[in-house]
Design an enzyme around this catalytic site. Structure first.
Site, PDB file in Angstrom:
ATOM      1  CB  CYS A 109      -2.500   6.477   3.123  1.00 59.21           C
ATOM      2  SG  CYS A 109      -2.726   4.905   3.236  1.00 59.21           S
ATOM      3  CG  ASN A 141       3.716   6.911   3.762  1.00 62.40           C
ATOM      4  OD1 ASN A 141       3.395   6.003   4.565  1.00 62.40           O
ATOM      5  ND2 ASN A 141       3.081   7.982   3.216  1.00 62.40           N
ATOM      6  CE  LYS A 142      -0.887   2.654   1.624  1.00 67.32           C
ATOM      7  NZ  LYS A 142      -1.330   1.009   1.337  1.00 67.32           N
ATOM      8  CG  ASP A 166       3.741   1.851   5.166  1.00 66.81           C
ATOM      9  OD1 ASP A 166       2.959   1.053   6.048  1.00 66.81           O
ATOM     10  OD2 ASP A 166       3.640   2.826   4.725  1.00 66.81           O
TER      11      ASP A 166
END
Ligand code: RI2
Length: 326
Positions: free
Chosen positions: A133, A212-213, A202
């Site tokens: 990402c 996270n992504k 995140d």
């Protein structure tokens, strides 16, 4: 303004739309835009009483809060501004909001710089990092290393469905870092060529799990199997205080069309009138358990994921209040 609906400034609504549509994206950028929006609300407010001013600011906060559920940097930005909301008059409250938002945004930038220096210490001259990402925190580590004279290379995962790997590739090329772009499915194969997996976050939960992504957890499992260390670069605004009291982090689900366009769906159903086509799942994030993470790099130094809870307690206490409650 009506009695039951406090006025929210147009700038706040614009910011909320930009965050929701991912025009403004990345946990740090979301936090920065959130603080700026609260300052704009304070500036544009024509409230005549402190109560009305607070009600407006709270309504603005709710508007922003409801945009994206996973990145905790957003409520943490709200928390920071609301915690400093001291004042008896509208003028005092306005100044307090603006000052507090400005301080938050300045701290954010400094934290990323400090985090970058810490993360750069992990990277040696000639190392290859694999990214997933686009994370400004992760890139801050690469940037600091490059600026200190280290030559690095990057293997950049494309990161379906929105291909934010392209943003990462663009930034790295801007610093002259050689980049190899790969599709997500090729990550396992190319891990042998990588010295580090370097990703952002995140949210980070109290047990050290990293949100996270989508695709981060699979990458971390592969990296562990190949013996490649997994480093998460995350400022402390990514620590999720609610997880201290047992709450889980909500995983955002995004539109099906990010994965399968209308034309692609029509190609699959091939004109069959009663066939709706496949169901599509599009979670934006996943959870990587602490056992698959080697280190979390913050502006306060590097931590094993299992000990991040200590830092979390220090910074947030045991709060479960709404971000706009003090
Ligand atoms: P920084 C992004 O989410 C990615 O998952 C990235 O790793 C994370 O935010 C952190 O970004 P999205 O907003 O704060 O693209 O490090 O869904 O920039």
């Amino acid at each position: 303004m009506t009695a039951d609906r406090p006025a929210v400034a147009p700038a706040v609504l614009e910011t909320a739309t930009a965050i929701e549509s991912m025009e403004t994206r990345g946990a740090a950028a979301i936090a920065d835009a959130t603080a700026a929006a609260l300052a704009a609300q304070a500036e544009e407010s024509d409230a005549t009483t402190p109560e009305a001013f607070r009600a407006e600011l709270q309504a603005a906060a709710r508007e922003l809060y409801e945009t994206r559920p996973t990145a905790v940097s957003l409520p943490n930005a709200l928390r920071y501004v609301f915690r400093g909301l001291e004042g008896e008059t509208v003028a005092e409250l306005r100044t307090a909001t603006i000052d507090r938002a400005e301080q938050f945004r300045g701290d954010l930038e400094q934290a990323q710089d400090r985090l970058g220096q810490v993360g750069a210490n992990r990277l040696k001259d000639g190392d290859v990092v694999m990214t997933h990402c686009h994370s400004t925190d992760a890139l801050a580590c690469v940037k600091a290393a490059v600026e200190s004279g280290k030559d690095l290379e990057a293997i950049v995962k494309e990161t379906r469905p929105r291909k934010q790997g392209h943003i990462t590739a663009g930034e790295l090329r801007g610093w002259d870092v050689p980049v190899t772009l790969i599709v997500d499915n090729a990550a396992h194969r190319y891990l042998d060529a990588a010295d580090h997996v370097l990703v952002g976050a995140d949210s980070i939960a109290a047990d050290g799990s990293v949100i996270n992504k989508i695709g981060t957890s699979g990458l971390a499992v592969s990296a562990r199997e190949r013996g490649v260390p997994v480093v998460v670069a995350a400022q402390t605004i990514k620590l999720h205080p609610d997880t201290l009291t047992g709450h889980t982090v909500e995983i955002e689900r995004r539109a099906e069309t990010e994965v399968l366009s209308t034309a692609e769906r029509e190609a699959i159903t091939d004109g069959r009138p009663d066939d709706p086509g496949p169901a599509v799942e599009n979670p934006a994030f996943d959870v990587t358990p602490p056992r698959h993470v080697d280190a979390i790099v913050t502006e306060h130094g590097q931590f094993p994921p299992e000990s991040i809870v200590i830092l979390m307690r220090e910074l947030f206490g045991e709060t479960t209040a709404e971000p706009w409650e003090r």
